[in-house]
Every structure is written in C-alpha cells, then in structure tokens.
Design a protein around this motif. Structure first.
Motif, PDB file in Angstrom:
ATOM      1  N   TYR A 619       0.839  -1.198   0.000  1.00  0.00           N
ATOM      2  CA  TYR A 619       0.000   0.000   0.000  1.00  0.00           C
ATOM      3  C   TYR A 619       0.874   1.248   0.000  1.00  0.00           C
ATOM      4  N   HIS A 657      -4.606   7.487   4.671  1.00  0.00           N
ATOM      5  CA  HIS A 657      -5.257   7.076   3.426  1.00  0.00           C
ATOM      6  C   HIS A 657      -4.376   6.018   2.774  1.00  0.00           C
ATOM      7  N   ASN A 659      -3.799   3.305  -0.493  1.00  0.00           N
ATOM      8  CA  ASN A 659      -4.093   2.889  -1.861  1.00  0.00           C
ATOM      9  C   ASN A 659      -3.318   1.617  -2.160  1.00  0.00           C
ATOM     10  N   SER A 664      -6.642  -3.843  -5.734  1.00  0.00           N
ATOM     11  CA  SER A 664      -7.535  -2.721  -6.052  1.00  0.00           C
ATOM     12  C   SER A 664      -8.166  -2.104  -4.816  1.00  0.00           C
ATOM     13  N   SER A 666      -8.747   0.206  -1.550  1.00  0.00           N
ATOM     14  CA  SER A 666      -8.440   1.563  -1.107  1.00  0.00           C
ATOM     15  C   SER A 666      -9.319   1.878   0.099  1.00  0.00           C
TER      16      SER A 666
END
Length: 840
Positions: A619, A657, A659, A664, A666
């Motif tokens: 991530y 946060h 990603n 995929s 998030s």
C-alpha cells in the motif's frame, strides 16, 4: 548514640538501636544518673522540643520549673535560667504533657512530646462572619498577579539541596515485664561510624540558573555534588514535580518519588488547596495573629478540614497585605493514619513589583519497622531562588521541553570548589555527611579507585548508550514477548547534544524463537534544536499484531524501542516493511503534528486468509498524527531523558489514506485516544480513557481494528484492555472503547484501625464494534460485537496492612466481571491478588 529515658527506678535498661548492632547495655541507668548529677549544678540550661512521631520542631511549647517558665521558639529551641530542682513540665495544646524530675535533664537534650489521643473538638464562637474569610477572598481575587506560574517571564540563580536519611526511633524496654516505655527525651544525636541513631543515605546539592517563560520552566545545573558515587544518577530520581513552584493551584498534586502511573489507581494524592474556590465549606480558618512588617500587615491564619478527610491539608498561612499575597505557607497532610507524612513549606519575597518563590521545601517521612529495627526514612527537597530578574535576555536559555538539564561537566567540581558557589551555609550535621564520605574512602584507596573506574561504565549503562566518537552505541534495543521469546539487539545514533541539527539512528535485533532479524533506520534534519520540528526519512522491517494502533509518543533524543504485546492464550502476528518520509512540527505549546507518506508491505506470518493466502499486501500510505499532552516535560541528565506526563488531558489521533499497489483496495483509517482526569474535593478522582476508530472503504484484515483484549507479558508488562474474554477472532471497521476508573481512596471507608486502611476504586470497561458486511473473509471466522462488551472492575487495596521486610505492605485484590450478552472465553470472573507499598 541517643538514649530514650523513661521512669528509671531500679530497672536494668535495654537500649534498642536500629542503625547499630547494640543489643543490651546493662546498668546503663547508673551511668545516666551519674551524668545527670553534674547537670543539676548548672544555673542555665537549654534544649529542643520535637514531635515524637514526625521529629519536627514544636514551637510555642510552655516550659515551667518551680516559679519560672518560658516558651520554645519557632525552631523548638528553649533556654531557662534556674537551678535544676523540682518538676520540669512541658505542655502545649494537642499534645500530652510531660513532667519529670529536673535533675535528670542533660543540657542540650531533645524533649519529645506525643500527640494527644483524646482531643476535644474546638467550638469557635464568632460574632458574624469569620474575619479570615475576607482575607482568603482577597488572596483568590489577586491570585493572577501573585501566582508565579502566571508571570510572563523571570529568571533567578538556583540552589537545590536534596537529603535522604534514616532516623532511628530509640526506646527503652524494661527487663521486668517487657513493657515498652516511650522515652521522655533523648540525648543529643551523635554522628560517628560506630554509634549513631541516624544514617545519612543521600546528600545532593545543585547550583545553577532557573528560567521561566509563559508556563515553561527550566533549571540548568552548572555544578552538582553528592555524597554517593558519581555513577549513581541521583538527579534523575527526583523530578521537579515533587517540589512545584507556587501554592496557588486548586489542588496540591503529590507523587511519591516519580511520575504518576495513569493506568493505575491510588498512586497520587490531590490535596485540596485551602485557598481554592468553595473551600469555606471544606476548611475552617482562624485568624490567630496580625504582625507588622515595615508598612505592611501580615495576617497569620490557621486552617484545618472540618472532617478528618484523607485529601486535605492542615497548617498555617501568612498573608501579606501588599497585594494580599501568600508570604509563607506551612502545611502537612491531615490524615494521621497515612504512613507517608508530607510537609510543605514555602516562602515568598517581594521585589521588582512582584512576589517571587524564594524558598520551597517539600519533605516526606516513611516508617520502616522490623522486630530488630525501627526507623523513619526522611526525604527533603529544598530549593532557594535569589537575584530575581523580570526579563530574560536573548540567549539566556533555550526551552526545549526539559525542566531540568544537568550539564555534562556539572559533577566534575570538587567539594572545596562548590563551597565558593554555595549561597547558604551547611549545618554541622550536613558538613559531616561529606566528611564521613571522604574519611570512609581515604583509608581504602583500592575501593576509591575502583569506584572512579566505574563512573563512566555505570553512566553508559544507566543512559543505555555508550559514546563512541561522534556516535552513541544504544544498549536498550532488547525486549521480550511471547512470539520471539527474547530479542537481542544494538543500535547506533549520533550525539544530538553535540550536533542538534542532524540525527541519524540505526538499530537491529534478532529473535531467539522466530530466528529472524528486524531493523530500523532513520535520518533527520532538525529545524529547531528541540527536535520537535524536523524532517525525517526512514526504513523499517519488523513484526506487529494485526490491527495495532500506534499513536505519536513523547519526543525522546534516544527513543525506546516499541514494545510488542502478544497474548499467551493465543495470538496472530504480521511481518511488515515501511519506507517513508515524515515532517514533524510543533505549532503551539504541548501540541505536536506528524505529516507522512510511506510505502508499506504487510504479510501474515502465522495465519492465512483463504482468498489472499499468505501473499504480501502493498500500500501507498499517507496521513497525519497529532499528540497533545498538557505540561508534558522531561529531565535530561547527559544523554538520558525521563519524560513526565502528570497532567491532563492527553489527546492523540491518527488519520491515514491507503491505496493498494498490488490490489484494487483503497480505504481511509481514523483513530483517536483521549485520557482525562477529574478531581473532586471529597470523592477522590476519575481517570477516563476513550479510544476508537473508523475505517471507510475496503480494508484487509491486517488493518482492521483488533486491539481490545488485554495481555500479560514477561516481567509484569501488560497491554490495557478487557481482562476477561478472548478477542482473538474479533475485528471491526469501527469501534469505541471506554475505560473508566473512579478512585475513592480512603474517602469511602474511613477506618481508624492502623492495619485496616482500605482504598477503594471502581471501574467499568465497555466497547461496541461493527464489521461492515462489504468485507469478506472466506475460511477465516471473524466476528464483531454490535451488542457491546461490558466489564465491571473493583479495586480493593490495603484490606490488610502489615509490616513486611520493614515496609508497610498492603494486601488486596482486583476483580473483573464480564456481563456481556455474548461472551467468548473460559471465565467471566477474574480475581487477581494485589500487593503494594502502602504509602497513603
């Protein structure tokens, strides 16, 4: 040696000394009588009067002999010019009177009086309002102008003296029936290596400068001497919180030796200040005298609580009419059954249009008693400030968060050199402390040389760092947990004291059980010298439990390694790597921010989710951390720093946060933690801890919240949480957890029995959590508790208090009961024994 004298008669006396090995001295009574015969020929004699239990001087005691009489002064000293014949009497309100044949009194003796066991409540009849109330109201009204903690800034020269000694309580034992007779008086105390009734354990003196600016204070110690070997970190043991500046705070917060442990109960006392708003219904006041000092009046006011509560003080206030400021305060705890007795003495001086805290003394006494020894350990922390100035000059001091900083060469001064900078003269007893230390080693050159050789290695051990050129070898990178069993490690860091603008740190460790290496590296550019504002880059490879929340901690120059908690009843563990950069800023006082971005790789080590297997999840992670800790400060001695967080609230939050780089997914993650304390005049205090979190998006199991269960690690270390139940299979996207403890202390059960002094606390833990239905885990059973988890706690300390190894030891228990509707575990009831040092 001091001798306790009772009714002599024809008894053979047995003298019990706690600090010498004298067991029996037969016919000592004949010796005493012979000595006292010489005294009877004197026409003038003098002595001192003290409290038998506290050993404090007793002022204004009435002394009468035949038709003459006198009173003791403020230091308990008295003198009387007459022939020593007849009955010598000592009396004062609140104490049992003493009288005995004057021919047995030796010039210079100490007379001990015991507090009366049958005190009658005073009935005060006043026409109208108590005149002391108006004065107290004026003190509160002018508090903003007279409270040194609210001044903009000032500085002064500083001198600190700390003493720790043990006083022997001598008493005579009749050989006829074994009855113990408390001595009427004791001979002058002797201080020799062979015979003494007190033992000096520690003497520490510091000389330097004191600075204060808008709530920040700092003492810079330029010179320091002590009677103990230099490798012992005496300046780190005693924090400034023991002897706070100013007596204007609503509560006098007292800690025993060190900072309070906010995770526990019963480790502090919050004594209600007699000048606090609302204390007229709590304290009684009496204006006993009005003195005249130049153009000002000094009002002498005695105060004591209406009830013998355990959270109150008693003593004397001296209020100066110049601004209605406190000129002097002498106070002690009102609870007579409290083993540790405290005493507060503060004196203020007027200058530069302000009242400054000139002299402050914080002292406590603790009894130590065995079958063969009975003594009182006495601690005194004295500070003398002088040469006050209202303003600080540029370059005087740098406020970096430390309240005390001992310069690296402070302890290189000799005793003779320190005599030149000492502002006050030592008394004869204090001088002997250093003389005895010097004499003890003058004839033992080998031991003296060995101690000198141990100075540097011991400092390295205490500071957990070894200087190697411009670097420090870190020696504290070891830990133990149930996954690794033992991790051995070392670290390397540059010397931030010599180069405060750049920081480099690297550490590595190897787990004994899992046979893997872990390491951490970081490099920082410090925008300011206090390290709060800096830019850092870092790389980490380590292990952790899934769902762990780590908040921003205190600012250390050599930070401790992060502790890992695993429950021995079962646990799961992740391996992770971090590579990132962070900006730390401190825009306002007590508040610290960290902005970061990093790449994170996570893999489950001892568990597997079917749809993911044991594959690594990568991530890109960015976010912000915040920490607010009111009045958080630290003491620095060389490279070692001791952080003190005694005040509330303590607030922290994280936002991040995420990603996915190889998936995929998030999501966003927010966590917070709040610790607060509420103090009450008559009901003790509350400690409330709230933490929780929320996840938005598709978060993998590794990042779900899973940190509600408590755990017990090696050597007693533990992670707070639910004591009952097993939460291994619980996880959530959002949760709230509250831990509440109300500590009554002795206010709930007020026992008059010495061995039964129960201290009561009640607590409640509860939490709710939710696992979003959008999160799927095939083959791995995970649940949440939407209906809540609830746990009641009961703390009962000091149900039985007995002397154990000479210390007042309290025995009790802590109990927890889980009454949740759904429960997973073996026992809803958990009862744990509790053993603690009975201080209060």
């Amino acid at each position: 040696m001091s001798i306790g004298c009772g009714n002599f008669g024809t008894y053979t006396f047995v003298i019990k000394s706690n600090l010498s090995n004298i067991a029996r001295l037969p016919l000592i009574g004949i010796f005493i009588l012979a000595c006292f015969q010489l005294i009877a020929q004197q026409s003038t004699f003098e002595g001192r009067i003290r409290d038998f239990e506290t050993d404090e001087p007793l002022p204004f005691v009435n002394i009468t002999l035949q038709n003459t009489g006198t009173q003791s002064d403020s230091l308990g000293h008295f003198s009387l010019a007459t022939r020593l014949t007849g009955q010598l009497k000592f009396s004062i309100v609140g104490y049992d009177s003493r009288s005995f044949d004057a021919q047995y009194f030796k010039n210079g003796s100490i007379v001990y009086l015991s507090k009366s066991k049958n005190e009658l409540d005073e009935v005060l009849v006043r026409p109208g309002e108590n005149p002391a109330w108006r004065i107290i109201r004026e003190v509160r009204r002018n508090e903003r102008n007279n409270n040194p903690l609210k001044y903009d800034e000032f500085k002064a020269l500083s001198y600190t003296k700390i003493r720790l000694r043990a006083d022997s309580l001598m008493y005579a034992d009749t050989s006829g029936n074994g009855e113990t007779l408390k001595g009427y008086f004791k001979l002058p105390k002797q201080d020799s290596l062979s015979q003494q009734d007190y033992l000096n354990l520690l003497m520490l003196e510091n000389e330097g400068n004191f600075y204060f600016k808008k709530g920040q204070q700092k003492e810079v110690v330029n010179h320091s001497i002590t009677n103990v070997p230099k490798f012992f970190p005496t300046n780190l043991i005693f924090t400034d919180e023991q002897n706070p500046i100013g007596f204007y705070q609503p509560f006098y917060k007292f800690f025993f030796l060190s900072a309070a442990n906010t995770d526990g109960v019963g480790v502090e006392r919050n004594y209600v200040n007699p000048i606090k708003n609302g204390t007229f219904s709590y304290y009684d006041f009496e204006l006993t005298d009005t003195l005249f000092q130049d153009k000002d009046s000094v009002f002498v006011i005695q105060f004591w609580p209406f009830k013998k509560t355990q959270e109150a003080l008693k003593g004397v206030l001296k209020i100066n009419s110049n601004g209605y400021a406190i000129q002097e305060i002498i106070a002690e705890n009102a609870d007579t059954l409290q083993p540790l007795n405290i005493r507060i003495e503060q004196q203020y001086v007027f200058g530069n249009s302000r009242w400054y805290p000139e002299k402050r003394t914080m002292s406590w006494q603790y009894p130590f008693e065995t079958q063969k020894a009975k003594m009182r350990v006495r601690f005194t922390h004295f500070q003398y400030l002088r040469n006050f100035e209202n303003e600080l000059k540029e370059g005087d001091v740098y406020f970096d968060g430390s309240t005390k900083s001992i310069t690296p060469k402070a302890d290189t001064i000799t005793f003779d050199q320190f005599r030149e900078v000492r502002p006050l003269i030592l008394n004869e007893e204090e001088k002997k402390v250093y003389q005895k230390t010097d004499n003890a080693f003058s004839n033992l050159p080998i031991i003296k040389k060995g101690i000198e050789l141990m100075e540097k290695p011991s400092k390295w051990i205490m500071q957990a760092s070894l200087p190697i050129g411009p670097f420090l070898l870190l020696l504290d990178q070891n830990q133990s947990n149930f996954h690794e069993l033992v991790r051995g490690g070392l670290g390397l860091q540059n010397n931030l004291l010599e180069n405060p603008r750049f920081g480099f740190r690297a550490s590595a460790g190897f787990g004994l059980r899992d046979q893997t290496f872990k390491y951490r590296t970081s490099a920082s550019w410090h925008i300011t010298k206090d390290r709060y504002n800096r830019l850092s880059v870092y790389h980490v490879k380590d292990i952790r439990p899934p769902g762990q929340v780590s908040f921003l901690g205190p600012n250390y120059s050599t930070p401790y390694p992060q502790s890992l908690f695993f429950d021995r009843r079962g646990y799961i563990v992740d391996s992770y790597k971090l590579t990132g950069t962070a900006l730390y800023v401190k825009p306002i006082r007590w508040t610290w921010f960290r902005f970061y971005t990093e790449k994170q790789d996570v893999e489950g080590l001892n568990y597997e989710i079917e749809e993911l297997g044991k594959s690594t999840q990568s991530y890109l992670h960015y976010g912000v951390n915040m920490r607010f800790a009111r009045k958080e400060r630290f003491v620095r001695n060389g490279f070692f720093e001791n952080v003190v967080s005694n005040y509330f609230p303590i607030v922290a939050f994280n936002y991040g946060h995420f990603n996915g780089l190889n998936n995929s997914k998030s999501f966003q993650r927010f966590s917070f933690s709040i610790t607060q304390q509420f103090r009450w005049k008559k009901l003790g205090y509350d400690v409330i801890k709230i933490n929780g979190g929320q996840i938005w998006g598709d978060a993998p199991y590794n990042f779900l919240y899973n940190n509600l269960g408590g755990s017990r690690g090696f050597f007693g270390f533990s992670k707070p949480g639910f004591i009952t139940g097993n939460f291994l299979n619980y996880a959530s996207n959002r949760y709230i957890f509250l831990d509440y403890v109300h500590y009554f202390g002795k206010n709930l059960i007020k026992s008059k029995v010495k061995w039964f002094q129960p201290q009561v606390g009640i607590g409640h833990r509860f939490s709710w959590s939710v696992l979003d239905s959008t999160t799927r885990f095939e083959g791995f059973e995970i649940d949440s508790f939407k209906q809540g988890q609830f746990e009641l706690d009961l703390y009962l300390n000091n149900l039985i208090t007995i002397p154990l190894f000479g210390l007042q030891t309290g025995f009790g228990f802590n109990a927890a009961y889980n009454y949740s509707q759904t429960f997973e575990g073996k026992r809803r009831w958990v009862i744990l024994p509790n053993v603690n040092l009975n201080v209060f």
